[in-house]
Design a protein around this motif. Structure first.
Motif, PDB file in Angstrom:
ATOM      1  N   LEU A   1       0.798  -1.116  -0.143  1.00  0.00           N
ATOM      2  CA  LEU A   1      -0.027   0.058   0.131  1.00  0.00           C
ATOM      3  C   LEU A   1       0.793   1.318  -0.078  1.00  0.00           C
ATOM      4  O   LEU A   1       0.521   2.216  -0.503  1.00  0.00           O
ATOM      5  CB  LEU A   1      -0.912  -0.005   1.225  1.00  0.00           C
TER       6      LEU A   1
ATOM      7  N   ASP B   1       3.144   5.748  -2.933  1.00  0.00           N
ATOM      8  CA  ASP B   1       4.591   6.625  -2.900  1.00  0.00           C
ATOM      9  C   ASP B   1       4.915   6.840  -1.510  1.00  0.00           C
ATOM     10  O   ASP B   1       5.408   8.254  -1.302  1.00  0.00           O
ATOM     11  CB  ASP B   1       4.672   7.633  -3.862  1.00  0.00           C
TER      12      ASP B   1
ATOM     13  N   GLU C   1       4.033   1.408  -1.207  1.00  0.00           N
ATOM     14  CA  GLU C   1       4.423   1.651  -2.690  1.00  0.00           C
ATOM     15  C   GLU C   1       3.288   2.137  -3.560  1.00  0.00           C
ATOM     16  O   GLU C   1       3.833   2.952  -4.295  1.00  0.00           O
ATOM     17  CB  GLU C   1       5.068   0.223  -3.066  1.00  0.00           C
ATOM     18  N   THR C   2       2.142   1.718  -3.346  1.00  0.00           N
ATOM     19  CA  THR C   2       1.143   2.328  -4.324  1.00  0.00           C
ATOM     20  C   THR C   2       1.082   3.713  -4.296  1.00  0.00           C
ATOM     21  O   THR C   2       0.599   4.349  -5.257  1.00  0.00           O
ATOM     22  CB  THR C   2      -0.439   1.221  -3.984  1.00  0.00           C
TER      23      THR C   2
END
Lengths: 229, 443
Positions: free
Chosen positions: B219, B224, B221-222
């Motif tokens: 989440l 940033d 990484e999704t």
């Protein structure tokens, strides 16, 4: 082609670069070297690009994908294409548990087999598995199509809603409220399109499949059905 | 003696088989199905009422009530998020779904919270344009069902709350019965209209703390690494669950006691599973302290918060923030005695109406019936909520100043005593008039 070597670049930087791409980007093809099974590869994409992952991927590869085509040239870990909205994810090896979980749209193609809970809670995605799928697949599946050329494990489609399941091989057992249904012309047309989209062409015949879906007997609670839960 | 003149004892109801119990046995026998209702535990439980503050005296001095500052703001999510959240008051609005609540009610919650400078939270059914539009700070719940889960909405959110459980039903999934599955609700959840919808109780793609750690990373990484990630748990084993949430990478832990409400769940579940929030805060704070993460990972507690005294007591026990659900609905207009005749007409009475799953709420809050939802004016209801939040804050400040604190977070367990042995043991503060903390010190 843009090449990103994860032996040198951090995952966070890769995902951030992919997220920064606009809809009309010229950098449309990306190759990710040395993925080494890292988790969260190419997640949250929202651009019409192609990302080739040159090896195995860990958990949640291509999670929440929109528009993009993500190709895994190896195996994929838990939750590949989880909650995908659109686009395509193609796993050339096998996939672990919960492949395509909760995905709302797009196409997930798995050349090998998928483990347990493939298509769990799927909400509109199309999934084509060229091998077999594990137990509890399509659990609480709400919408979309799951096509399996091989066999399905125990409790296929348990508590299924409106998703359609097409299996060519053996189904070990059906879950609560999942039944075999008549294959009508509209289903043959739909299945043909899905097989074609997965690149299977006429080598795979639609008449070899059987269709499964919801009996809709558990949609509204009734005490006489309590034993089914 | 004339037998007609013998004094008779009054008819005596059984304490075990009391009238409510008897009525439930008859209802069960007639229908063959468990009782479903909304709200939280209704039984008497050890609660914040069993604690008292020790105001300042000779050993400690107070702050002037209207002159000296008592700050109330709080930052959430600084552990990992590049965009942590700043709330003006340590009181937030708990997650409640569009579906269980009307769109007007969700909009009103957003309006009220925004006026007060705090956040509101989506629920099991996705994010509506009304609540995003009217909520300056909106927390997006990530639930086992993933109904309406959309990466565009995820990116619009100010924080993400991974829901593992809630206090009313730890270990259970949500329920939304057919009466409330309108066209819009059905579309948002990708379900047929009119079915009894039972949400999953487990997440479909992770189990256990090791998986949760990977899910949190995905989440981040999704999005940033911008957004704070909360993990919400129902109060059962708070020490271990909080420790595991922190280990998994949570920025914020949300801990909901059994008094916390639900839109619809079996009464037996609400009343018999989970523990009161009073008993849960201490172990949760200890877990954070043992990991060196108290005040670094923020703790939000909920379940029966009604007044500024409850807010102050929760913070004194070590929470960073409280959240309210039931009280917020009452502020909007739920269970208003002005609607008594209409409550009577559906077999209820104002103050006790909890058949929220039936979708017939005359206040227009827990319904999808357009004729009923139109009764709730989101602007006026939002104003009432903002007023109520202001009162909670003023009350908590009043107590904090009396204890000599220049920030609500400076309240501490040493400011508290308990009225009962049970509360003393659960909250870990001394029984009033003694230095005895059952389980910790000798009497």
């Amino acid at each position: 082609m843009q090449v990103v070597d994860l032996a040198e670049t951090k995952l966070r930087a890769l995902n951030a670069r992919l997220h920064s791409l606009s809809a009309n980007t010229n950098e449309t093809v990306w190759r990710v070297e040395n993925p080494d099974g890292q988790h969260a590869l190419a997640v949250g994409l929202d651009a019409p690009i192609t990302v080739e992952i040159a090896g195995h991927a860990g958990y949640y590869c291509a999670s929440m994908n929109m528009q993009a085509t993500v190709i895994v040239e190896g195996n994929a870990g838990v939750g590949v294409a989880e909650n995908m909205m659109s686009g395509m994810v193609h796993v050339k090896g096998d996939a672990s548990q919960s492949a395509g979980a909760t995905a709302h749209g797009g196409l997930l193609v798995i050349d090998g087999s998928a483990s347990a809970r493939c298509g769990i809670s799927m909400k509109g995605v199309d999934i084509v598995v060229k091998g077999s799928i594990g137990p509890m697949s399509a659990f609480m599946a709400q919408a979309g199509n799951l096509v399996v050329l091989g066999d399905a494990g125990d409790a296929l489609g348990d508590s299924i809603y409106e998703a359609r399941l097409y299996v060519r091989g053996e189904v070990k057992s059906l879950g609560a409220d999942c039944v075999e249904k008549e294959m009508r012309d509209e289903h043959r047309v739909e299945l043909r399109k899905l097989l074609d989209a997965a690149g299977l062409g006429e080598t795979v015949q639609v008449d070899a499949f059987r269709r499964y879906g919801s009996a809709r007997s558990l949609y509204n609670f009734h005490v006489d059905n309590a034993a089914a839960y | 003696m004339d037998s007609t003149n013998i004094p008779r004892t009054l008819p005596r109801f059984s304490a075990t088989f009391d009238p409510h119990t008897l009525s439930e046995i008859r209802r069960a026998a007639a229908t063959g199905i468990y009782d479903i209702r909304g709200g939280g535990a209704k039984r008497a439980l050890p609660h914040f009422d069993d604690l008292l503050f020790l105001g300042a005296s000779i050993s400690r001095y107070p702050l002037e009530g209207y002159r000296e500052k008592c700050a109330t703001d709080v930052w959430l999510g600084g552990r990992h998020a590049s965009k942590p959240i700043h709330l003006k008051i340590p009181i937030t609005i708990a997650g409640m779904s569009f579906g269980s609540l009307s769109a007007q009610a969700k909009e009103a919650l957003g309006r009220g919270a925004t006026i007060a400078g705090t956040s509101t939270t989506t629920g099991d059914g996705g994010m509506t344009a009304e609540e995003r539009g009217q909520s300056q700070i909106l927390v997006y719940q990530y639930l086992p069902s993933r109904y309406g889960m959309n990466p565009d909405d995820l990116r619009k959110a100010d924080a993400i709350e991974i829901v593992v459980g809630q206090g009313a039903k730890p270990g259970g999934g949500g329920m939304l019965l057919g009466q409330k599955i309108s066209d819009r609700v059905a579309e948002m959840r990708t379900l047929p209209k009119g079915i009894d919808q039972r949400s999953a109780c487990r997440h479909p793609d992770w189990t256990g703390p090791d998986d949760l750690e990977i899910k949190i990373e995905a989440l981040r990484e999704t999005t940033d690494w911008e957004k704070p990630i909360y993990v919400k748990i129902g109060a059962t084993r708070p020490y271990y669950d909080v420790a595991l949430a922190v280990k998994s990478g949570a920025d914020v832990v949300v801990l909901d006691g059994m008094q916390g409400g639900t839109a619809a769940t079996q009464d037996v579940f609400i009343e018999h599973v989970g523990i009161p929030i009073l008993a849960a805060i201490g172990p949760a704070v200890k877990a954070l302290q043992d990991l060196g993460m108290h005040r670094k990972v923020q703790l939000i507690v909920s379940g029966g918060i009604r007044s500024g005294a409850d807010v102050a007591k929760a913070l004194a026990l070590g929470a960073d923030v409280v959240s309210i659900g039931t009280a917020a609905l009452v502020a909007l207009g739920d269970n208003d005695p002005a609607l008594e005749a209409e409550y009577n007409a559906i077999g209820a009475t104002a103050g006790a109406y909890d058949d929220w799953h039936e979708g017939r709420d005359p206040a227009g809050i827990t319904t999808q019936d357009p004729a009923l939802t139109a009764r709730l004016d989101p602007v006026a209801a939002g104003r009432r909520l903002a007023n109520y939040l202001a009162v909670l804050t003023l009350e908590a400040q009043t107590i904090a100043r009396a204890c000599g604190k220049s920030h609500l977070h400076n309240l501490e367990p040493e400011d508290l005593v308990a009225l009962t042995i049970e509360a003393a043991a659960m909250a870990g503060v001394p029984l009033a008039g003694t230095d005895w903390i059952p389980g910790k010190t000798k009497f």
